[in-house]
Scaffold this motif. Structure first.
Motif, short mmCIF file in Angstrom:
data_model
loop_
_atom_site.label_atom_id
_atom_site.label_comp_id
_atom_site.label_asym_id
_atom_site.label_seq_id
_atom_site.Cartn_x
_atom_site.Cartn_y
_atom_site.Cartn_z
N PRO A 105 0.83 -1.21 0.00
CA PRO A 105 0.00 0.00 0.00
C PRO A 105 0.86 1.27 0.00
O PRO A 105 1.84 1.35 0.76
N GLU A 106 0.49 2.23 -0.83
CA GLU A 106 1.25 3.48 -0.91
C GLU A 106 1.31 4.19 0.43
O GLU A 106 2.33 4.79 0.78
N LEU A 107 0.22 4.12 1.18
CA LEU A 107 0.16 4.81 2.46
C LEU A 107 1.27 4.33 3.39
O LEU A 107 1.90 5.12 4.09
N LEU A 108 1.51 3.02 3.42
CA LEU A 108 2.55 2.46 4.27
C LEU A 108 3.93 2.95 3.84
O LEU A 108 4.73 3.40 4.66
N VAL A 109 4.18 2.85 2.54
CA VAL A 109 5.49 3.26 2.00
C VAL A 109 5.74 4.73 2.28
O VAL A 109 6.82 5.12 2.75
N HIS A 110 4.75 5.57 2.02
CA HIS A 110 4.91 7.01 2.21
C HIS A 110 5.07 7.37 3.69
O HIS A 110 5.89 8.22 4.04
N ALA A 111 4.27 6.74 4.54
CA ALA A 111 4.30 7.07 5.96
C ALA A 111 5.67 6.79 6.56
O ALA A 111 6.21 7.60 7.33
N VAL A 112 6.25 5.65 6.22
CA VAL A 112 7.57 5.31 6.75
C VAL A 112 8.63 6.27 6.24
O VAL A 112 9.48 6.76 7.01
N ASN A 113 8.58 6.59 4.95
CA ASN A 113 9.59 7.48 4.38
C ASN A 113 9.47 8.91 4.90
O ASN A 113 10.48 9.60 5.07
N LEU A 114 8.24 9.34 5.16
CA LEU A 114 8.04 10.70 5.63
C LEU A 114 8.29 10.85 7.13
O LEU A 114 8.29 11.97 7.65
N ALA A 115 8.51 9.76 7.82
CA ALA A 115 8.70 9.82 9.28
C ALA A 115 10.11 10.20 9.68
O ALA A 115 10.32 10.75 10.76
N PHE A 116 11.09 9.93 8.82
CA PHE A 116 12.48 10.04 9.25
C PHE A 116 12.93 11.46 9.56
O PHE A 116 13.44 11.74 10.66
N LEU A 117 12.77 12.38 8.61
CA LEU A 117 13.25 13.75 8.84
C LEU A 117 12.59 14.41 10.06
O LEU A 117 13.27 15.08 10.84
N PRO A 118 11.26 14.25 10.26
CA PRO A 118 10.68 14.81 11.49
C PRO A 118 11.30 14.26 12.76
O PRO A 118 11.47 14.99 13.75
N LEU A 119 11.63 12.97 12.78
CA LEU A 119 12.27 12.39 13.95
C LEU A 119 13.64 13.02 14.21
O LEU A 119 14.01 13.28 15.35
N VAL A 120 14.37 13.25 13.13
CA VAL A 120 15.68 13.92 13.25
C VAL A 120 15.49 15.34 13.79
O VAL A 120 16.22 15.79 14.68
N MET A 121 14.49 16.05 13.25
CA MET A 121 14.24 17.43 13.69
C MET A 121 13.79 17.49 15.15
O MET A 121 14.16 18.41 15.87
N ILE A 122 13.03 16.50 15.58
CA ILE A 122 12.58 16.47 16.98
C ILE A 122 13.77 16.29 17.92
O ILE A 122 13.91 16.99 18.93
N ASP A 123 14.65 15.35 17.59
CA ASP A 123 15.82 15.10 18.45
C ASP A 123 16.72 16.33 18.52
O ASP A 123 17.15 16.73 19.61
N ALA A 124 16.98 16.93 17.35
CA ALA A 124 17.83 18.13 17.32
C ALA A 124 17.11 19.32 17.94
O ALA A 124 17.72 20.14 18.65
N GLY A 125 15.81 19.42 17.67
CA GLY A 125 15.05 20.58 18.10
C GLY A 125 14.95 20.74 19.59
O GLY A 125 15.09 21.86 20.12
N TRP A 126 14.71 19.64 20.32
CA TRP A 126 14.56 19.79 21.77
C TRP A 126 15.88 20.18 22.43
O TRP A 126 15.89 20.90 23.43
N ARG A 127 16.98 19.72 21.85
CA ARG A 127 18.30 20.10 22.38
C ARG A 127 18.54 21.60 22.16
O ARG A 127 19.02 22.31 23.06
N ILE A 128 18.24 22.05 20.95
CA ILE A 128 18.43 23.47 20.61
C ILE A 128 17.52 24.35 21.47
O ILE A 128 17.92 25.40 21.96
N TRP A 129 16.28 23.90 21.66
CA TRP A 129 15.32 24.68 22.44
C TRP A 129 15.76 24.82 23.90
O TRP A 129 15.74 25.91 24.46
N HIS A 130 16.18 23.71 24.49
CA HIS A 130 16.58 23.75 25.90
C HIS A 130 17.88 24.52 26.09
O HIS A 130 18.10 25.11 27.16
N ALA A 131 18.73 24.53 25.06
CA ALA A 131 19.98 25.28 25.15
C ALA A 131 19.80 26.75 24.78
O ALA A 131 20.74 27.53 24.88
N ARG A 132 18.59 27.11 24.33
CA ARG A 132 18.25 28.49 23.93
C ARG A 132 19.21 29.01 22.84
O ARG A 132 19.63 30.17 22.88
N GLN A 133 19.54 28.15 21.92
CA GLN A 133 20.44 28.55 20.84
C GLN A 133 19.61 28.89 19.59
O GLN A 133 19.46 28.07 18.67
N LYS A 134 19.09 30.09 19.57
CA LYS A 134 18.20 30.51 18.49
C LYS A 134 18.90 30.52 17.14
O LYS A 134 18.25 30.39 16.10
#
Length: 394
Positions: free
Chosen positions: A117-146
């Protein structure tokens, strides 16, 4: 001076060590992907093989280079660098393994999931970059490095281009992604290239003040690239061409200020300067495609093979040494790899412009690309899979 891994380094290599720091597993994985993926694409479009792809071959090739290869490089570099910037503990062990598994699953589903199913293929592929941004984002946010938020903003735009690409199979989104990829390497390159160059000059007693970093110019260049992306995706050809030429001029000015020719004797530096020079070349070719009908594949490969592919090789060669506690001495054969990747980009662009016939052009550029990243795989696998040479953790 070039070096090669010692037997002690090679004997200490382990799978566990690959998940001790993000750059280790992602740099190795993206190298394997490109060494397998590009030859497979050439065989696919030549009719030699037929893969059960989840999207047409050309779109699969574009997606894997932009959102497979590039995304792994982003994850490896960003998730490593952000820990240094924010002085936080890096993602490693099982959490890193799970993140990598999402990336790997995306590659396998696109290559072999034609019946899924296309939905499965797309969902998995679209999940990666947001996960990377979440991990990097919370570190940047807590460090207040705008200051680091602009990187996340560009990554967000890159992800939106991926959403449009996989859901619509529209090449305008892959073109927009290429602009965002060049914007991203312009940010990263704009930080490390002049800084490393000035440091190298200073260590040798030269005048490092000749290397100039102008923050307002960097910001204007980034804004020009973002507006260019929006104009390109919406199809405003004349405006896009004008913006491309403006962005090219801004990038050329930045490169001039960084004085790359002063470090021409150091491969770890000239590879960065020369690779970033492909950004204005790509932008000029983009303007030419819109105003004069030049082949669009010329600018897209100047961007993808030249700017992105060449800079990534230069960056991972340096990061893999520095973050494993090793001297910044290239392993044997890596200078030849740097030359080969630049030639691969040049030949691919000349092939797109029909200066070189298609079959020999595609074949030779593929061989040069595989050689370049193949040398990295051979010389750096032991480095990436071994403990730090200085005995520190990671």
């Amino acid at each position: 001076m070039q070096a090669h891994p010692t037997s002690a380094e090679q004997s200490g290599a382990s799978l566990k060590q690959l998940f001790a720091y993000p750059f280790r597993i992602f740099f190795l994985s993206m190298t394997v992907l490109t060494l397998v993926g590009i030859p497979l694409w050439v065989l696919e479009v030549s009719g030699v093989i037929q893969l059960p792809l989840a999207m047409p071959a050309l779109f699969w090739h574009q997606h894997e280079m932009l959102f497979g290869f590039l995304s792994a490089a982003i994850a490896g570099f960003l998730l490593t660098a952000v820990c240094v910037w924010t002085q936080t503990e890096r993602i490693h062990g099982i959490p890193l393994m799970l993140l990598w598994a999402v990336w790997l699953a995306g590659r396998l589903l696109l290559a072999l999931g034609g019946s899924l199913p296309e939905l499965l293929v797309h969902a998995v592929n679209l999940a990666f970059l947001p996960l990377v941004m979440i991990d990097a984002g919370w570190r940047i946010w807590h460090a207040r490095q705008k200051r680091q938020l602009m990187i996340l903003a560009v990554l967000g735009l890159l992800w939106l281009m991926q959403v449009g690409f996989v859901t619509r199979l529209d090449m305008s989104f892959s073109y927009g992604a290429l602009i965002m990829a060049m914007a991203l390497i312009s940010i990263v390159g704009g930080r490390i290239t002049p800084a490393f160059t000035a440091g190298w000059l200073r260590q040798r007693g030269y005048d490092a003040s000749r290397v100039k970093m102008i923050a307002p110019l960097d910001l204007v260049n980034l804004l020009a690239m973002v507006v260019l992306m929006a104009s390109l995706v919406t199809g405003w050809q004349i405006l896009t061409a004008i913006l491309a030429l403006i962005a090219a001029g801004l990038m050329l000015t930045r490169l001039f200020n960084w004085k790359g020719w002063l470090a021409r004797s150091e491969p770890l530096l000239w590879i960065l300067h020369l690779s970033l020079l492909w950004v204005p070349v790509a932008l000029i070719l983009l303007a030419g495609s819109l105003l004069a009908g030049w082949p669009s594949s010329a600018w897209s490969h100047a961007a993808g093979t030249g700017a992105v592919g060449c800079l990534i090789l230069g960056v991972i060669a340096r990061v893999s040494l520095g973050h494993t506690g090793r001297p910044l001495q290239l392993p044997r054969g890596m200078v030849a790899a740097f030359v080969a990747i630049q030639l691969a980009a040049l030949i691919r662009v000349l092939t797109a412009l029909e200066v070189i016939p298609w079959h020999p052009g595609i074949g030779s550029s593929t061989v040069l690309w595989v050689f370049a990243y193949g040398v990295f795989l051979i010389r750096y696998t032991g480095v990436l899979a071994s403990p730090r040479a200085d005995g520190k953790e990671g």
